[in-house]
Each structure stands twice: as structure tokens, then as C-alpha cells.
Write an enzyme that holds these catalytic residues in place. Structure first.
Site, mmCIF file in Angstrom:
data_model
loop_
_atom_site.group_PDB
_atom_site.id
_atom_site.type_symbol
_atom_site.label_atom_id
_atom_site.label_comp_id
_atom_site.label_asym_id
_atom_site.label_seq_id
_atom_site.Cartn_x
_atom_site.Cartn_y
_atom_site.Cartn_z
ATOM 1 N N TRP A 157 21.802 -6.831 40.499
ATOM 2 C CA TRP A 157 21.026 -6.184 41.309
ATOM 3 C C TRP A 157 21.883 -4.958 41.931
ATOM 4 C CZ3 TRP A 157 20.281 -11.176 40.693
ATOM 5 C CH2 TRP A 157 18.939 -11.609 40.270
ATOM 6 N N ARG A 197 16.797 -0.057 45.303
ATOM 7 C CA ARG A 197 17.717 -0.397 44.501
ATOM 8 C C ARG A 197 18.405 0.775 44.369
ATOM 9 N NH1 ARG A 197 16.170 -4.561 39.739
ATOM 10 N NH2 ARG A 197 14.989 -5.900 40.916
HETATM 11 N N1 DAH Z 1 13.350 -10.706 41.460
HETATM 12 C C1 DAH Z 1 13.543 -10.559 40.107
HETATM 13 C C2 DAH Z 1 13.987 -9.262 39.688
HETATM 14 O O1 DAH Z 1 13.945 -8.568 40.777
HETATM 15 C C3 DAH Z 1 12.564 -10.802 39.138
HETATM 16 C C4 DAH Z 1 11.911 -12.347 38.986
HETATM 17 C C5 DAH Z 1 12.333 -13.216 38.002
HETATM 18 C C6 DAH Z 1 11.044 -12.777 40.082
HETATM 19 C C7 DAH Z 1 12.178 -14.409 38.188
HETATM 20 C C8 DAH Z 1 10.880 -14.277 39.899
HETATM 21 C C9 DAH Z 1 11.433 -15.015 39.294
HETATM 22 O O2 DAH Z 1 10.217 -14.573 40.876
HETATM 23 O O3 DAH Z 1 11.091 -16.232 38.856
HETATM 24 O O4 DAH Z 1 14.790 -8.912 38.825
#
Ligand code: DAH
Length: 339
Positions: A157, A197
Site C-alpha cells: 500500500w 493512497r
Molecule cells: N484491503 C485490500 C486492498 O485495499 C482489499 C481486500 C483484500 C479487502 C482482501 C479485504 C480482503 O477485505 O479480505 O487492497
């Protein structure tokens, strides 16, 4: 002195009488009553006058000063009165483009429309909306999601840090453990909101974007629920014939982790420019919630299991409405928003 005052009186009453508009009157007013105006200049001469003249000159001066002031005020009113009369009788003639102006009907932003539809869909299945802060601790955004400090997965991230502990949340997953701690199990929540981001901006990347987080925890929840809910979502919002596919993918807070793809809505799986010939479009990250994350939320992973996903509503809205550049959504460009 007396003569001088009478002269000024005559000259200025005439000037006031001839003034055509408020601007001219303002100039006259300043000439008389401004800081360097005639009235001040005259008063400055008073101390030089012989004592015996003062009892006569003083009242005369005051009288004429008042008279000039009143004359200016009256003239102002007269000019305004003419203006009002004109407004009453004049007709505004609208020509050309002005005639085309119709009443404009407002509507929700396309992303809001998309999200409202999404919320309706999942409320029907018993999911409730949950909120988590935009500015959060790295503990909530990473630590509690099984990404401790120094863990290389944090590099996934591009994070905007405020200081060493506070950040702009990079995903709506920052609400997962909060919701578990607040409501316990069984749990069905969704978070649809903004994330931030440090992105290299292009047609598919924006620094401020939406995510749709869903968390479902109960006894016996499995990947089958994830497959079903993904299909339910796609069929309702992208088209009845659109299939969902789960693909292995790594996220530290799920085990197993998955990418959720929809069949490409343009070529229906055949392969085209939009999907890069693959026939599928990646729309979410998801998986079975990691036992450590459940434990962090106070839930026993030996009894309960859960699924979670994070969709990108902007990407989905781009597909649904045929928008080629993600930056349009935040642009405030009315041409785009009213199309
Ligand atoms: N939070 C992750 C992202 O921003 C996306 C994500 C992946 C959310 C897996 C979830 C998960 O709830 O189980 O890239």
C-alpha cells in the site's frame, strides 16, 4: 469668510442639482466632506478669524454644511427612485441561448448512485453499514490486520503517513477489527467509503477513491459464500449473465486469499481491449478472514469463520457507465456528471 462660504454653497448646490448618477454624487460628497475636503479646510481657518466674527460665521457654516449634506442625500434618493421606476417598467428581453435555459434537475453523483444500489442490495441480505475513520492509526490500518510494523506486506500500500503512527487509511479494511469488537458475532457489515493512497495518477489510479468492504462472520462461513455473494453482486449491477471467478491471491489478512474477477462485460469472456484479452476483470481482493485477525477482533477462530472483500466501486462504475478515466469522478466537471 462669509462670502467664501456663500460662494461654496452656491457652487455646490448647483453641482448637486446637475449630478446625473450616484457616482458623480460620491465625488461631490468627497470634495466637500472628505478628509482633505472643503469643509475641513474651512474649519481649519476658524482659529485665524477675528474673535468677533466667530458668533456669526460659526452658525452660518454649520447651517450650510447641513444644507449641503441634506441636498446630497435628497439627490441620492431621487436618483435611486428613477432607477426603481425604470426597473418596474423595463422588460427583460431574453434572446438566443438564454431562451434555451430549462429548469435543471439535480441528481446524485454517479458513484453515489452506484453505491446506493450496492447498499440496497446487501441490506436485503442483512448487512448493515459501518463507518471507520479516514484518519486512523497504523495499528488499525495494518497491525490488527496481521501486518505488523516492519512487515514487507506494508509495501503493498502506498501510504500517506501523517506522523509515525497516524495515516490516511489506505483501505476500508481498517474497519474490520473495529466492527468485530463492537458487534461480536454473527457479523454482517459493509463499509462503503473513501480511501487514500500516494498513487502515480493515471486513467486507472486516483489518490482518493472508494472501497466497498464487506465482512461476514458466522459458524460455517466458507469460500462458497464468497463465490455466491460475488455472483449476486455482479448479476445485479453488471448484468444477469455476468459470471464471477475466484483466483488465488495474497493478502496478509486472509487465508486463503483471492482476487475476485467478473467476466468482462464488454466481450463476455471472449477477450477484448478492455480486459487485455483475458476475458476477466479483477474487481476485488477477498478471502477467508485470517485466524489472527478474528482473534484480534475477540472472535474464536475455532468456532467461527468469516469472509471479507474489498471492491473498488469506482472501477466498477467505470465499467457500468463506460467511463474511460477514473479521474473524471472527482473532477467536478458538469459535462461529465450530467451526461
Ligand atoms: N484491503 C485490500 C486492498 O485495499 C482489499 C481486500 C483484500 C479487502 C482482501 C479485504 C480482503 O477485505 O479480505 O487492497
Amino acid at each position: 469668510m462669509e462670502e467664501k462660504i456663500s460662494q461654496i454653497q452656491k457652487e455646490y448646490l448647483e453641482k448637486i442639482g446637475k449630478a446625473q448618477n450616484l457616482k458623480e454624487l460620491d465625488v461631490i460628497f468627497l470634495e466637500l466632506f472628505g478628509k482633505n475636503g472643503i469643509i475641513n479646510a474651512l474649519s481649519a481657518e476658524f482659529p485665524k478669524l477675528p474673535k468677533e466674527e466667530l458668533p456669526e460665521i460659526g452658525p452660518l457654516f454649520n447651517k450650510i454644511k447641513k444644507e449641503l449634506e441634506t441636498a446630497i442625500e435628497k439627490k441620492r434618493e431621487a436618483i435611486r427612485e428613477v432607477g426603481y421606476k425604470k426597473l418596474e417598467t423595463e422588460k427583460l428581453v431574453l434572446q438566443g441561448d438564454a431562451l434555451q435555459l430549462k429548469k435543471r434537475q439535480g441528481h446524485f453523483h454517479p458513484v453515489t448512485q452506484f453505491e446506493k444500489e450496492t447498499i440496497d442490495l446487501f441490506e436485503k441480505l442483512g448487512f448493515i453499514q459501518f463507518e471507520a475513520p479516514h484518519i486512523d492509526t497504523d495499528e488499525n490500518n495494518f497491525g490488527l490486520l496481521n501486518i505488523p510494523e516492519g512487515h514487507p506486506a506494508r509495501d503493498l500500500w502506498d501510504t500517506l503517513y501523517i506522523d509515525s503512527k497516524l495515516l490516511l487509511r489506505t483501505h476500508t479494511s481498517n474497519g474490520q477489527v473495529r466492527a468485530m469488537r463492537k458487534y461480536g458475532v454473527p457479523l454482517r457489515i459493509m463499509i462503503i467509503d473513501r480511501c487514500f493512497r500516494y498513487e502515480n495518477l493515471d486513467a486507472r489510479h486516483e489518490h482518493t477513491f472508494e472501497q466497498f468492504e464487506l465482512v461476514y462472520i458466522d459458524k460455517g462461513v466458507s469460500m462458497a459464500n464468497l463465490q455466491y455473494l460475488s455472483e449476486y453482486f455482479f448479476k445485479a449491477l453488471l448484468g444477469q449473465d455476468i459470471q464471477a471467478r475466484l483466483r488465488p491471491k495474497y493478502f496478509p489478512f486472509v487465508e486463503p486469499g483471492a482476487g475476485v474477477d467478473s467476466e468482462c462485460i464488454f466481450c463476455k469472456g471472449k477477450g477484448c481491449k478492455v480486459c487485455g484479452g483475458i476475458g476477466w476483470l479483477e474487481l476485488a481482493g477477498a478471502g477467508m478472514i485470517h485466524p489472527t485477525v478474528l482473534k484480534n477482533g475477540g472472535i474464536d477462530p475455532n468456532i467461527y469463520s468469516g469472509i471479507a472483500w474489498g471492491f473498488g466501486p469506482l472501477r466498477m462504475a467505470m465499467l457500468k457507465y463506460g467511463v474511460e478515466d477514473i479521474r473524471k469522478f472527482l473532477s467536478g466537471d458538469l459535462k461529465f456528471l450530467t451526461k
